[in-house]
Design an enzyme around this catalytic site. Structure first.
Site, PDB file in Angstrom:
ATOM      1  N   SER A 225      -2.797  -7.721   2.589  1.00 43.81           N
ATOM      2  CA  SER A 225      -3.124  -7.650   4.022  1.00 43.81           C
ATOM      3  C   SER A 225      -3.545  -9.022   4.530  1.00 43.81           C
ATOM      4  CB  SER A 225      -4.258  -6.653   4.266  1.00 43.81           C
ATOM      5  OG  SER A 225      -3.881  -5.361   3.870  1.00 43.81           O
TER       6      SER A 225
ATOM      7  N   LYS B 284     -17.375  -7.322   5.904  1.00 42.87           N
ATOM      8  CA  LYS B 284     -16.094  -8.006   6.119  1.00 42.87           C
ATOM      9  C   LYS B 284     -15.877  -8.180   7.616  1.00 42.87           C
ATOM     10  CE  LYS B 284     -13.481  -6.901   1.988  1.00 42.87           C
ATOM     11  NZ  LYS B 284     -12.282  -6.240   1.466  1.00 42.87           N
TER      12      LYS B 284
ATOM     13  N   ARG C 174      -1.763  -6.020  -8.641  1.00 42.82           N
ATOM     14  CA  ARG C 174      -0.558  -6.800  -8.343  1.00 42.82           C
ATOM     15  C   ARG C 174      -0.303  -7.832  -9.417  1.00 42.82           C
ATOM     16  NH1 ARG C 174      -3.006  -7.513  -2.499  1.00 42.82           N
ATOM     17  NH2 ARG C 174      -4.775  -7.262  -3.875  1.00 42.82           N
TER      18      ARG C 174
ATOM     19  N   HIS D 225       0.842  -1.208   0.000  1.00 37.55           N
ATOM     20  CA  HIS D 225       0.000   0.000   0.000  1.00 37.55           C
ATOM     21  C   HIS D 225       0.876   1.255   0.000  1.00 37.55           C
ATOM     22  CE1 HIS D 225      -3.172  -2.637   2.183  1.00 37.55           C
ATOM     23  NE2 HIS D 225      -3.661  -2.380   0.979  1.00 37.55           N
TER      24      HIS D 225
HETATM   25  P1  ADP Z   1      -9.781  -3.888  -0.832  1.00 36.74           P
HETATM   26  O1  ADP Z   1     -10.502  -4.599   0.268  1.00 36.74           O
HETATM   27  O2  ADP Z   1     -10.521  -2.742  -1.426  1.00 36.74           O
HETATM   28  O3  ADP Z   1      -9.152  -4.782  -1.872  1.00 36.74           O
HETATM   29  P2  ADP Z   1      -7.109  -3.509   0.154  1.00 36.74           P
HETATM   30  O4  ADP Z   1      -6.684  -2.753   1.363  1.00 36.74           O
HETATM   31  O5  ADP Z   1      -6.845  -4.979   0.133  1.00 36.74           O
HETATM   32  O6  ADP Z   1      -8.606  -3.170  -0.030  1.00 36.74           O
HETATM   33  O7  ADP Z   1      -6.439  -2.871  -1.117  1.00 36.74           O
HETATM   34  C1  ADP Z   1      -6.660  -1.538  -1.476  1.00 36.74           C
HETATM   35  C2  ADP Z   1      -6.039  -1.290  -2.831  1.00 36.74           C
HETATM   36  O8  ADP Z   1      -4.630  -1.449  -2.737  1.00 36.74           O
HETATM   37  C3  ADP Z   1      -6.493  -2.247  -3.935  1.00 36.74           C
HETATM   38  O9  ADP Z   1      -6.502  -1.549  -5.158  1.00 36.74           O
HETATM   39  C4  ADP Z   1      -5.422  -3.280  -3.955  1.00 36.74           C
HETATM   40  O10 ADP Z   1      -5.311  -3.891  -5.227  1.00 36.74           O
HETATM   41  C5  ADP Z   1      -4.216  -2.424  -3.655  1.00 36.74           C
HETATM   42  N1  ADP Z   1      -3.136  -3.190  -3.068  1.00 36.74           N
HETATM   43  C6  ADP Z   1      -3.161  -3.973  -1.973  1.00 36.74           C
HETATM   44  N2  ADP Z   1      -1.964  -4.543  -1.742  1.00 36.74           N
HETATM   45  C7  ADP Z   1      -1.152  -4.101  -2.735  1.00 36.74           C
HETATM   46  C8  ADP Z   1       0.203  -4.348  -3.092  1.00 36.74           C
HETATM   47  N3  ADP Z   1       0.971  -5.184  -2.409  1.00 36.74           N
HETATM   48  N4  ADP Z   1       0.673  -3.702  -4.171  1.00 36.74           N
HETATM   49  C9  ADP Z   1      -0.101  -2.888  -4.904  1.00 36.74           C
HETATM   50  N5  ADP Z   1      -1.379  -2.633  -4.647  1.00 36.74           N
HETATM   51  C10 ADP Z   1      -1.904  -3.228  -3.583  1.00 36.74           C
END
Ligand code: ADP
Length: 165
Positions: free
Chosen positions: A135, A48, A97, A24
């Site tokens: 996450s 969730k 990703r 992130h």
């Molecule tokens: P959501 O529940 O909306 O997927 P996340 O917190 O998992 O929320 O992710 C928020 C955003 O950040 C999404 O667009 C996700 O693809 C991106 N994201 C999460 N982890 C990574 C990572 N390691 N690299 C790039 N983008 C990421």
């Protein structure tokens, strides 16, 4: 000429951030370099089952983004495009990703465009080292005492340890 040209661009980076990872942060750094203001928006998503409360997720995000003066942390409920509109944002930033992210992200971007054609979804790729990081996996590792060093900021590492101790 498009009247929106030359105006400061606010982008919303929405997500669960449960908790914020270095993936992130990689995306936040990239977004902060391009957009005038980047709002990291924590979704209060009722269906969730989060590890960290929204308040805790916001606290961690605020601490780890403190040095970026054009990055703000907020929370939203309801439709993302309604929130983006209310914030005067023209861009939704999302990370991709791997191919596996693409289908869901495409659906969401298309749906958001249908609801609000004025807002563009912009996708960015993280640094290679973060392309496998989520996450969810960090939580699984931490739950069983696995090493999360380097995957999340030190503050998050501590909070994870505290949750599972
Ligand atoms: P959501 O529940 O909306 O997927 P996340 O917190 O998992 O929320 O992710 C928020 C955003 O950040 C999404 O667009 C996700 O693809 C991106 N994201 C999460 N982890 C990574 C990572 N390691 N690299 C790039 N983008 C990421």
């Amino acid at each position: 000429m498009d009247s929106a040209k030359n105006k400061a661009v606010t982008a919303i980076y929405p997500g669960s951030f449960d908790p914020v990872t270095n993936g992130h942060l990689d995306l936040i750094a990239r977004g902060a370099r391009i957009f005038d203001t980047l709002v990291v928006a924590v979704a209060r998503n009722l269906d969730k089952d989060p590890l960290f409360a929204v308040k805790e997720r916001i606290e961690m995000l605020e601490a780890v983004t403190f040095d970026w003066k054009n990055v703000e942390v907020d929370m939203f409920e309801g439709l993302l495009v309604d929130y983006a509109r209310a914030r005067g944002a023209r861009v939704i930033l999302r990370g991709i990703r791997a191919v596996s992210d693409y289908e869901y992200e495409l659906q969401m971007a298309m749906m958001n465009r249908k609801v609000e054609p004025q807002i563009e979804t912009v996708f960015m790729l993280p640094g290679e080292a973060y392309s496998y990081l989520s996450s969810r996996l960090v939580k699984e590792l931490a739950r069983f005492g696995g090493p999360v060093k380097g995957l999340v900021p030190a503050l998050v590492e501590e909070r994870l340890k505290a949750k599972f101790s």
